[in-house]
Design a protein around this motif. Structure first.
Motif, PDB file in Angstrom:
ATOM      1  N   GLN A 172      34.876 -81.824 -37.604  1.00  0.00           N
ATOM      2  CA  GLN A 172      35.825 -81.211 -38.532  1.00  0.00           C
ATOM      3  C   GLN A 172      37.210 -81.015 -37.926  1.00  0.00           C
ATOM      4  O   GLN A 172      38.218 -81.101 -38.628  1.00  0.00           O
ATOM      5  N   ARG A 173      37.269 -80.763 -36.639  1.00  0.00           N
ATOM      6  CA  ARG A 173      38.583 -80.551 -36.018  1.00  0.00           C
ATOM      7  C   ARG A 173      39.168 -81.841 -35.434  1.00  0.00           C
ATOM      8  O   ARG A 173      40.273 -81.836 -34.896  1.00  0.00           O
ATOM      9  N   TRP A 174      38.432 -82.943 -35.548  1.00  0.00           N
ATOM     10  CA  TRP A 174      38.898 -84.208 -34.975  1.00  0.00           C
ATOM     11  C   TRP A 174      40.130 -84.730 -35.712  1.00  0.00           C
ATOM     12  O   TRP A 174      40.244 -84.620 -36.927  1.00  0.00           O
ATOM     13  N   ARG A 175      41.053 -85.297 -34.948  1.00  0.00           N
ATOM     14  CA  ARG A 175      42.228 -85.957 -35.507  1.00  0.00           C
ATOM     15  C   ARG A 175      42.414 -87.294 -34.789  1.00  0.00           C
ATOM     16  O   ARG A 175      42.144 -87.405 -33.593  1.00  0.00           O
ATOM     17  N   LEU A 191      33.630 -91.401 -40.284  1.00  0.00           N
ATOM     18  CA  LEU A 191      34.062 -90.382 -41.238  1.00  0.00           C
ATOM     19  C   LEU A 191      33.175 -90.395 -42.481  1.00  0.00           C
ATOM     20  O   LEU A 191      32.830 -89.336 -43.026  1.00  0.00           O
ATOM     21  N   PHE A 198      33.163 -82.316 -45.106  1.00  0.00           N
ATOM     22  CA  PHE A 198      34.522 -82.177 -45.622  1.00  0.00           C
ATOM     23  C   PHE A 198      34.523 -82.053 -47.142  1.00  0.00           C
ATOM     24  O   PHE A 198      33.628 -82.571 -47.823  1.00  0.00           O
ATOM     25  N   LEU A 203      38.701 -85.011 -46.595  1.00  0.00           N
ATOM     26  CA  LEU A 203      38.254 -86.325 -46.143  1.00  0.00           C
ATOM     27  C   LEU A 203      39.325 -87.382 -46.413  1.00  0.00           C
ATOM     28  O   LEU A 203      39.600 -88.232 -45.554  1.00  0.00           O
ATOM     29  N   ARG A 205      42.435 -86.864 -46.548  1.00  0.00           N
ATOM     30  CA  ARG A 205      43.504 -86.599 -45.588  1.00  0.00           C
ATOM     31  C   ARG A 205      43.182 -87.233 -44.236  1.00  0.00           C
ATOM     32  O   ARG A 205      44.041 -87.863 -43.609  1.00  0.00           O
ATOM     33  N   ARG A 206      41.940 -87.076 -43.768  1.00  0.00           N
ATOM     34  CA  ARG A 206      41.552 -87.669 -42.484  1.00  0.00           C
ATOM     35  C   ARG A 206      41.665 -89.196 -42.551  1.00  0.00           C
ATOM     36  O   ARG A 206      42.132 -89.833 -41.610  1.00  0.00           O
ATOM     37  N   GLU A 207      41.226 -89.765 -43.651  1.00  0.00           N
ATOM     38  CA  GLU A 207      41.296 -91.218 -43.795  1.00  0.00           C
ATOM     39  C   GLU A 207      42.748 -91.693 -43.814  1.00  0.00           C
ATOM     40  O   GLU A 207      43.076 -92.733 -43.228  1.00  0.00           O
ATOM     41  N   GLU A 209      45.265 -90.157 -42.332  1.00  0.00           N
ATOM     42  CA  GLU A 209      45.772 -90.005 -40.966  1.00  0.00           C
ATOM     43  C   GLU A 209      45.335 -91.172 -40.082  1.00  0.00           C
ATOM     44  O   GLU A 209      46.050 -91.575 -39.160  1.00  0.00           O
TER      45      GLU A 209
END
Length: 214
Positions: A172-175, A191, A198, A203, A205-207, A209
């Motif tokens: 969850q905190r991974w970037r 992911l 998420f 989710l 947003r992570r994708e 990024e």
């Protein structure tokens, strides 16, 4: 002269000097005979606190000492003397004593990127003792990038509840940041495997990024 080996370095200096001696030399004498029955962990720590970097040669042989406290003390001593070595310490991650593995992990965290990723990943399975799995996961997480995400996602179904929850928090905190190539296929798969952690918005947003927004 008798000085208790568990006396802290400052206390040992005081006691030994009262008798005209030198605390570092006193500790060196005991650590120079690692097979001696009287060697205790306090003597190893005392050497690290009272000695200097030339004493590293006395600490490495203690990794094979039968007493876990002595082995752990030797690792702590190397760290205190700023002489940790990734390849030299790596075998201690498999030590049967959790205290030794904890000390080795603490010494290796700043050197995590020097450790082979595949070697670490191979020791995250449930067939390994928990203290080994926790140690290698900490080191994989310290790698950052896709290595950290791969390690955390791989533990999301681990039978150890605490380790599984810890892995979930790491996901969850991974970037992605700079360590990850844009639109890397493996990241997308990891992911997706972790999507239950998420909301849809997070989710996406992570994708985005990671350059996976299509």
């Amino acid at each position: 002269m008798t000085v208790p080996v568990l006396v802290p370095a400052c206390g040992a200096r005081y006691v030994v000097r009262q008798h005209g001696g030198d605390a570092a030399s006193w500790y060196r004498q005991r650590c120079a005979a690692p097979g001696g029955p009287g060697l205790q962990p306090g003597a190893v720590i005392g050497l690290a606190e009272c000695g200097d970097r030339v004493d590293v040669g006395l600490l490495w042989p203690l990794f094979a000492h039968p007493a876990a406290g002595v082995r752990a003390g030797a690792v702590a001593g190397l760290r205190a003397l700023d002489r940790a070595d990734a390849q030299g310490l790596r075998p201690l991650l498999e030590d049967s004593a959790a205290a030794v593995v904890r000390e080795a992990t603490a010494a290796l965290l700043p050197l995590a990127e020097q450790l082979p990723v595949d070697w670490l990943l191979a020791r995250t399975g449930s067939m390994w003792p928990r203290h080994v799995g926790v140690a290698v996961f900490r080191l994989l997480d310290a790698h950052g990038g896709v290595v950290a995400l791969r390690a955390a996602a791989g533990l999301l179904e681990d039978p150890d509840v605490k380790l599984r929850r810890w892995a979930g928090r790491c996901v969850q905190r991974w970037r992605p940041w700079a360590q990850v190539r844009r639109a890397e296929a493996e990241v997308g798969g990891l992911l997706d495997r972790s999507r239950h952690l998420f909301s849809d918005q997070v989710l996406r947003r992570r994708e985005w990024e990671a350059g996976l927004d299509g």
